[in-house]
Design a protein around this motif. Structure first.
Motif, PDB file in Angstrom:
ATOM      1  N   ASP A  73       0.844  -1.189   0.000  1.00  0.00           N
ATOM      2  CA  ASP A  73       0.000   0.000   0.000  1.00  0.00           C
ATOM      3  C   ASP A  73       0.877   1.236   0.000  1.00  0.00           C
ATOM      4  O   ASP A  73       1.942   1.255   0.623  1.00  0.00           O
ATOM      5  CB  ASP A  73      -0.876   0.029   1.253  1.00  0.00           C
ATOM      6  CG  ASP A  73      -2.067  -0.889   1.131  1.00  0.00           C
ATOM      7  OD1 ASP A  73      -2.499  -1.126  -0.014  1.00  0.00           O
ATOM      8  OD2 ASP A  73      -2.559  -1.373   2.169  1.00  0.00           O
ATOM      9  N   CYS A  74       0.398   2.274  -0.665  1.00  0.00           N
ATOM     10  CA  CYS A  74       1.103   3.547  -0.642  1.00  0.00           C
ATOM     11  C   CYS A  74       1.034   4.113   0.774  1.00  0.00           C
ATOM     12  O   CYS A  74      -0.039   4.166   1.366  1.00  0.00           O
ATOM     13  CB  CYS A  74       0.439   4.502  -1.624  1.00  0.00           C
ATOM     14  SG  CYS A  74       1.032   6.181  -1.471  1.00  0.00           S
ATOM     15  N   PRO A  75       2.152   4.512   1.334  1.00  0.00           N
ATOM     16  CA  PRO A  75       2.126   4.991   2.723  1.00  0.00           C
ATOM     17  C   PRO A  75       1.464   6.357   2.877  1.00  0.00           C
ATOM     18  O   PRO A  75       1.080   6.720   3.980  1.00  0.00           O
ATOM     19  CB  PRO A  75       3.607   5.070   3.100  1.00  0.00           C
ATOM     20  CG  PRO A  75       4.323   5.220   1.818  1.00  0.00           C
ATOM     21  CD  PRO A  75       3.515   4.523   0.773  1.00  0.00           C
ATOM     22  N   THR A  76       1.314   7.095   1.798  1.00  0.00           N
ATOM     23  CA  THR A  76       0.679   8.394   1.981  1.00  0.00           C
ATOM     24  C   THR A  76      -0.813   8.360   1.680  1.00  0.00           C
ATOM     25  O   THR A  76      -1.583   9.041   2.333  1.00  0.00           O
ATOM     26  CB  THR A  76       1.338   9.503   1.134  1.00  0.00           C
ATOM     27  OG1 THR A  76       1.257   9.141  -0.226  1.00  0.00           O
ATOM     28  CG2 THR A  76       2.779   9.704   1.508  1.00  0.00           C
ATOM     29  N   CYS A  77      -1.237   7.587   0.679  1.00  0.00           N
ATOM     30  CA  CYS A  77      -2.665   7.644   0.346  1.00  0.00           C
ATOM     31  C   CYS A  77      -3.367   6.293   0.436  1.00  0.00           C
ATOM     32  O   CYS A  77      -4.560   6.211   0.191  1.00  0.00           O
ATOM     33  CB  CYS A  77      -2.871   8.241  -1.033  1.00  0.00           C
ATOM     34  SG  CYS A  77      -2.422   7.129  -2.365  1.00  0.00           S
ATOM     35  N   CYS A  78      -2.642   5.212   0.757  1.00  0.00           N
ATOM     36  CA  CYS A  78      -3.217   3.876   0.913  1.00  0.00           C
ATOM     37  C   CYS A  78      -3.659   3.209  -0.393  1.00  0.00           C
ATOM     38  O   CYS A  78      -4.240   2.125  -0.369  1.00  0.00           O
ATOM     39  CB  CYS A  78      -4.381   3.854   1.909  1.00  0.00           C
ATOM     40  SG  CYS A  78      -3.848   4.263   3.549  1.00  0.00           S
ATOM     41  N   HIS A  79      -3.431   3.844  -1.520  1.00  0.00           N
ATOM     42  CA  HIS A  79      -3.669   3.234  -2.810  1.00  0.00           C
ATOM     43  C   HIS A  79      -2.687   2.071  -2.982  1.00  0.00           C
ATOM     44  O   HIS A  79      -1.622   2.080  -2.377  1.00  0.00           O
ATOM     45  CB  HIS A  79      -3.398   4.298  -3.872  1.00  0.00           C
ATOM     46  CG  HIS A  79      -4.020   4.016  -5.181  1.00  0.00           C
ATOM     47  ND1 HIS A  79      -5.342   4.245  -5.425  1.00  0.00           N
ATOM     48  CD2 HIS A  79      -3.494   3.539  -6.328  1.00  0.00           C
ATOM     49  CE1 HIS A  79      -5.611   3.911  -6.671  1.00  0.00           C
ATOM     50  NE2 HIS A  79      -4.515   3.479  -7.233  1.00  0.00           N
ATOM     51  N   THR A  80      -3.018   1.077  -3.815  1.00  0.00           N
ATOM     52  CA  THR A  80      -2.071  -0.013  -4.023  1.00  0.00           C
ATOM     53  C   THR A  80      -0.903   0.462  -4.887  1.00  0.00           C
ATOM     54  O   THR A  80      -1.107   1.141  -5.898  1.00  0.00           O
ATOM     55  CB  THR A  80      -2.755  -1.192  -4.721  1.00  0.00           C
ATOM     56  OG1 THR A  80      -3.922  -1.526  -3.986  1.00  0.00           O
ATOM     57  CG2 THR A  80      -1.835  -2.391  -4.780  1.00  0.00           C
ATOM     58  N   LEU A  81       0.304   0.112  -4.490  1.00  0.00           N
ATOM     59  CA  LEU A  81       1.478   0.525  -5.258  1.00  0.00           C
ATOM     60  C   LEU A  81       1.689  -0.427  -6.429  1.00  0.00           C
ATOM     61  O   LEU A  81       1.365  -1.603  -6.349  1.00  0.00           O
ATOM     62  CB  LEU A  81       2.724   0.501  -4.367  1.00  0.00           C
ATOM     63  CG  LEU A  81       2.796   1.528  -3.241  1.00  0.00           C
ATOM     64  CD1 LEU A  81       4.032   1.271  -2.397  1.00  0.00           C
ATOM     65  CD2 LEU A  81       2.828   2.932  -3.812  1.00  0.00           C
ATOM     66  N   SER A  82       2.243   0.105  -7.507  1.00  0.00           N
ATOM     67  CA  SER A  82       2.591  -0.792  -8.600  1.00  0.00           C
ATOM     68  C   SER A  82       4.110  -0.789  -8.768  1.00  0.00           C
ATOM     69  O   SER A  82       4.791   0.155  -8.379  1.00  0.00           O
ATOM     70  CB  SER A  82       1.895  -0.364  -9.885  1.00  0.00           C
ATOM     71  OG  SER A  82       1.964   1.030 -10.022  1.00  0.00           O
ATOM     72  N   THR A  83       4.603  -1.873  -9.343  1.00  0.00           N
ATOM     73  CA  THR A  83       6.041  -1.980  -9.563  1.00  0.00           C
ATOM     74  C   THR A  83       6.376  -1.360 -10.911  1.00  0.00           C
ATOM     75  O   THR A  83       5.743  -1.680 -11.917  1.00  0.00           O
ATOM     76  CB  THR A  83       6.476  -3.447  -9.537  1.00  0.00           C
ATOM     77  OG1 THR A  83       5.987  -4.030  -8.336  1.00  0.00           O
ATOM     78  CG2 THR A  83       7.979  -3.575  -9.572  1.00  0.00           C
ATOM     79  N   ARG A  84       7.327  -0.458 -10.931  1.00  0.00           N
ATOM     80  CA  ARG A  84       7.746   0.178 -12.187  1.00  0.00           C
ATOM     81  C   ARG A  84       9.133  -0.331 -12.535  1.00  0.00           C
ATOM     82  O   ARG A  84       9.969  -0.518 -11.661  1.00  0.00           O
ATOM     83  CB  ARG A  84       7.796   1.697 -12.022  1.00  0.00           C
ATOM     84  CG  ARG A  84       6.473   2.339 -11.719  1.00  0.00           C
ATOM     85  CD  ARG A  84       5.728   2.694 -13.010  1.00  0.00           C
ATOM     86  NE  ARG A  84       4.351   3.029 -12.703  1.00  0.00           N
ATOM     87  CZ  ARG A  84       3.959   4.231 -12.294  1.00  0.00           C
ATOM     88  NH1 ARG A  84       4.852   5.193 -12.171  1.00  0.00           N
ATOM     89  NH2 ARG A  84       2.705   4.480 -12.024  1.00  0.00           N
ATOM     90  N   ALA A  85       9.342  -0.503 -13.821  1.00  0.00           N
ATOM     91  CA  ALA A  85      10.658  -0.929 -14.286  1.00  0.00           C
ATOM     92  C   ALA A  85      11.319   0.216 -15.024  1.00  0.00           C
ATOM     93  O   ALA A  85      10.657   1.010 -15.684  1.00  0.00           O
ATOM     94  CB  ALA A  85      10.514  -2.128 -15.204  1.00  0.00           C
ATOM     95  N   THR A  86      12.608   0.305 -14.884  1.00  0.00           N
ATOM     96  CA  THR A  86      13.341   1.330 -15.618  1.00  0.00           C
ATOM     97  C   THR A  86      14.758   0.811 -15.824  1.00  0.00           C
ATOM     98  O   THR A  86      15.179  -0.156 -15.184  1.00  0.00           O
ATOM     99  CB  THR A  86      13.344   2.663 -14.846  1.00  0.00           C
ATOM    100  OG1 THR A  86      14.011   3.640 -15.626  1.00  0.00           O
ATOM    101  CG2 THR A  86      14.045   2.540 -13.499  1.00  0.00           C
TER     102      THR A  86
END
Ligand SMILES: [Zn+2]
Ligand SMILES: [Zn+2]
Ligand SMILES: [Zn+2]
Ligand SMILES: [Zn+2]
Lengths: 454, 458
Positions: A73-86
């Motif tokens: 979960d996003c620690p600021t808004c509780c939305h689910t985090l996604s994994t980004r690749a770079t």
């Protein structure tokens, strides 16, 4: 659906006496009783992650603190985090001195744009991530204290057991039949003294003295002088929800917020408190919204609804049309009976109920499409009671005489009908005919206020 | 990470620990180093669909409170902890001064009858928080939401006659903040320029007040507070902290002045009409304790509760204590060399929970709990000392600051007499209760044999 619009107009009594709309009740087909949410016990059936929809066995879940290992979960808004690749240039391991582009992963919130790089978390080389959890700085001390208390508690318990044992022994000696009572008494006193004060010292398990916390004159929350001069940037201060999301850290600055593993959800099953049979058991698969067992009352008890709101005038008889729907695949013989006066804490009006038997045709999913059957003829219905019938639905009349000016018009009656007891047929192994039983439920109607007179 | 992974006695599953505070509830598992969740003590009412604080339902009929508690406990088990109630023992950490008998009995009824839990123990928060320190003596001040309570504990036994309480806590700050915002704060944005906050808000939502308190306010130093108080507010030479622009609903922005940021929490330290404040609570508690315990108590202060987490709180409290000590009436009656503060391995708002977590991890838990079988035979929950405290407490503290000066010593006398084992004519309930209290304290008292705990005369 009409059921929900008028749901608290028609209430059924559950076995506990609670009144509720039929759609909120269960029917235990083992006890043959209506059960309300208060007379069923809830149980955790299965645990799953609401994001990746993976099941997690109970043991594993308790080790992982009931959190999914893959989702954050996003620690600021509780939305689910996604994994980004770079890809970033990185020194190559095989050829020192050479820089090659390498794929790395980080976590990002698609809603508030927070990323794991904001708080200086290292990018990961695998998509699954080996994200470090924050550690409680007090782990060691708490472990030490717990360990100490556990030893003490174990000792306390052992002493108690020993005392019990000694008491039993000494009792045995006292009832000695062979005249050795004086010896016994001496031994007893000796034994008892072991059980009392001196025991603590002679205890074989020596527990080290605890290292107590030492209080000091220092306090660690002296204000920094900058608080009086520097502008406060609200976006950098966490709110109380963000703090409580990490009980052991409770960071005050947003720069100290770390992602939290996603909390699991459960599927619940319900059990009848009386016979312990399952009344509702969901499918194990988190993707599925089906049930393995679903004994909701709507599938077992004829469903009464009000068809129209009549005009209600004080002390005047008015006719109310009720529709009853037969959910069973058998022909149901239903009669309405008055509710015993003692049990009635509901009525504010007189009710005249039809005395004849009402025949409800079985539920037949195809019947709805069949338009040309006029069943009214086939059933020889009493036309002064039955308004119409269609498939497994039947509309009939009751008469109501409001008695009170101020209160809502409420009436109650009982519904008696025959029910094929399949549960008992299952128990008797040989393919016996399922036994027919008579069931009786109390029904409570609320017709609303008197019609305003103009 | 759980400290004792999968470790439990006789195949028993780890107990669950609930600390149902007035504003926030802490829940989690025994032997863990922090609660799993800290959530508002709120539940959606079935009839109205409104969120209500469950403690506000205490005054309602038993059925109403029961149904609210059923829903709340359901949430704790099936939304937060995700475990079956039937399988685990329960530890309820309670504030012995703020929990009413009515609330405790209803909660026990809900846990045993509705959720069929195997056993429950009601652990007094003031006592179990000493577990987290490994000491058996301390003066515990709990600065919570509605009240601040002070309880001296010596060698694992609470000195009941010396307890103190005042309604100076989170709620008082919220009320004061609301009043000063309405009085002085202006709001810009919206359709029509700058306006006072009161022009479009009759009352400010408590969640907003709490947010402003938590994010903008702090407890200023004793020196600055004295300087403020010496001067007229308007002519104060002190440079206040910068104002904060606080976004409200829509495009409105309220200005929280530096004065509000710095001075809102002063409500905790300003003396009321009887000269009482948070500092005097501690000193009064020490003063009412036996003379040979006073110094030890002053050197073992344990400050817990969410409100004490405000920046600068402890620092200010310390200065206030020393300042009060130099003034009458304390300067004549008390001589203490130092005030010493304990640092616990937790955050202030869950110290008591952590103590409960330790209690719940012990092999002796079963022997200290009321089992479902016992409760079915006799639905009584032994009060940790006696029912009298709760009754007294309701009468004495209530919500108002304005206590009759004479009522305190009187009630303390009553309290102490009800506690003395022999003279009390109370039924088996209270003696069982006392036994329970002693056995909880028992672990503690046998735990420490250090110089800290031995009484010194002052
Ligand atoms: Zn997941
Ligand atoms: Zn976010
Ligand atoms: Zn459920
Ligand atoms: Zn049943």
């Amino acid at each position: 659906m009409a059921t929900f619009v008028t749901e608290d107009r028609v209430l059924y009594a559950a076995s506990s006496g609670a009144k509720a709309p039929l759609c909120r009740l269960y029917f235990c087909r083992h006890c043959l009783k209506i059960r309300s949410t208060n007379c069923v016990s809830h149980e955790v059936d299965s645990l799953y992650c609401p994001n990746c929809l993976e099941n997690m066995p109970t043991n594993e879940a308790s080790l992982k603190k009931y959190r999914c290992s893959n989702c954050f979960d996003c620690p600021t808004c509780c939305h689910t985090l996604s994994t980004r690749a770079t890809t970033i240039p990185m020194p190559d391991r095989d050829q020192p001195g050479k820089i090659v582009p390498k794929k790395v992963y980080y976590l990002a919130c698609g809603f508030c744009r927070w990323t794991s790089r904001d708080v200086g978390m290292k990018d990961q080389l695998v998509a699954g991530g080996g994200w470090q959890n924050q550690e409680n700085p007090h782990d060691k001390r708490i472990f030490y204290l717990l360990d100490h208390f556990r030893q003490l508690a174990a000792k306390e318990k052992a002493e108690k057991e020993k005392k019990k044992y000694i008491r039993r022994r000494s009792h045995l000696h006292l009832s000695d039949k062979f005249g050795l009572s004086s010896v016994a008494a001496r031994r007893r006193s000796g034994l008892l003294s072991v059980g009392s004060p001196s025991m603590k010292e002679s205890e074989d398990v020596k527990i080290q003295d605890i290292e107590p916390n030492i209080a000091s004159e220092d306090v660690d929350d002296q204000l920094d002088d900058s608080i009086f001069t520097q502008e406060l940037d609200l976006s950098k201060v966490t709110n109380i929800k963000q703090r409580h999301a990490n009980p052991d850290v409770q960071p005050m600055k947003t720069t100290d917020l770390y992602p939290k593993h996603k909390h699991l959800l459960i599927k619940c099953s319900q059990r009848c408190r009386e016979c312990e049979h399952n009344l509702s058991k969901p499918d194990y698969n988190p993707h599925s919204i089906k049930f393995k067992i679903q004994l909701v009352a709507l599938h077992h008890v004829p469903d009464l609804k009000m068809m129209s709101f009549p005009s209600l005038i004080l002390n005047k008889e008015s006719q109310v049309v009720l529709i009853v729907l037969n959910p069973l695949d058998t022909l149901v013989h239903m009669t309405l009976l008055p509710l015993e006066k003692e049990k009635d804490d509901w009525s504010t009006a007189k009710i005249v109920i039809p005395s004849c038997e009402l025949l409800l045709s079985p539920r037949d999913d195809a019947a709805d499409f069949d338009e040309n059957t006029d069943q009214k003829q086939a059933f020889k219905d009493n036309t002064s009671v039955v308004v119409f019938r269609k498939a497994n639905r039947l509309a009939f009349l009751i008469k109501v005489i409001p008695q009170s000016q101020d209160e809502e018009v409420k009436v109650a009656f009982q519904m008696k009908y025959d029910y094929r007891n399949l549960a008992s047929a299952l128990q008797q192994t040989e393919g016996k005919e399922p036994e027919m039983v008579w069931l009786q439920h109390s029904v409570f109607l609320n017709l609303g206020r008197l019609t305003p007179q103009s | 990470m759980p400290l004792f992974e999968g470790l439990s006695y006789g195949g028993e599953k780890t107990a669950v620990i609930f600390d149902i505070g007035v504003a926030f509830t802490k829940c989690g598992f025994a032997a863990e180093n922090a609660p799993q969740f800290i959530i508002p003590t709120e539940v959606r009412k079935r009839k109205t669909g409104q969120l209500v604080n469950i403690h506000k339902c205490c005054s309602e009929t038993p059925q109403d409170l029961r149904s609210v508690l059923v829903d709340f406990v359901h949430r704790l088990y099936f939304r937060q902890l995700l475990v079956n109630p039937k399988e685990r023992r329960v530890v309820i950490v309670e504030s012995m001064l703020t929990t009413t008998t009515h609330f405790r009995n209803t909660l026990a009824d809900v846990l045993f009858k509705h959720y069929e839990v195997p056993s429950v123990v009601f652990a007094p928060g003031h006592l179990v928080c000493l577990f987290t320190l490994g000491v058996s003596t301390g003066l515990i001040m709990d600065v919570g939401y509605t009240e601040t309570t002070v309880m001296p504990v010596f060698e694992g036994t609470a000195i009941l006659k010396a307890w103190q309480a005042l309604p100076l806590a989170g709620k008082a700050i919220h009320d004061y903040l609301e009043a000063s915002l309405k009085e002085s704060s202006s709001v810009e944005g919206g359709e029509s320029g700058d306006k006072p906050i009161s022009s479009f808000m009759d009352s400010i939502d408590e969640s907003i007040l709490e947010d402003i308190k938590v994010r903008c306010c702090f407890v200023t130093s004793h020196e600055r507070a004295t300087m403020y108080n010496a001067n007229e507010v308007s002519t104060s030479p002190l440079e206040g902290p910068p104002a904060v622009r606080y976004p409200l609903k829509g495009d409105r922005v309220a200005t929280i002045s530096g004065k509000i940021r710095e001075r809102t929490c002063e409500v905790l330290f300003e003396e009321d009409c009887e000269g009482r404040s948070l500092a005097s609570l501690i000193l009064d508690a020490i003063l009412q304790s036996p003379i040979d315990m006073r110094r030890t108590l002053a050197e073992n202060l344990v400050i817990i509760g969410g409100t004490s987490m405000l920046p600068g709180f402890n620092h200010r409290l310390r200065s206030e204590l020393y300042a009060h000590l130099k003034q009458p009436p304390y300067s004549e009656k008390l001589s203490l060399p130092a005030f010493k503060f304990h640092k616990y391995p937790a955050k202030a708002n869950y110290v008591a929970w952590l103590g409960g977590s330790m209690l719940g991890a012990l092999e002796t838990l079963a022997s200290k709990s009321v089992t479902k079988e016992a409760y079915t035979l006799q639905p009584l929950i032994p009060d940790w000392c006696s029912l009298y405290v709760a009754e007294e407490k309701e009468k004495v503290v209530g919500a108002t600051k304005k206590l009759e000066a004479g009522s305190r010593p009187l009630s303390s006398k009553k309290l102490s007499s009800s506690l003395s084992v022999d003279s009390s004519p109370r039924s088996s309930v209270s003696s069982a209760a006392r036994a329970a209290a002693r056995s909880i304290a028992g672990i503690l008292s046998s735990a420490s044999v250090d110089s800290n705990a031995t009484p010194k005369s002052s």
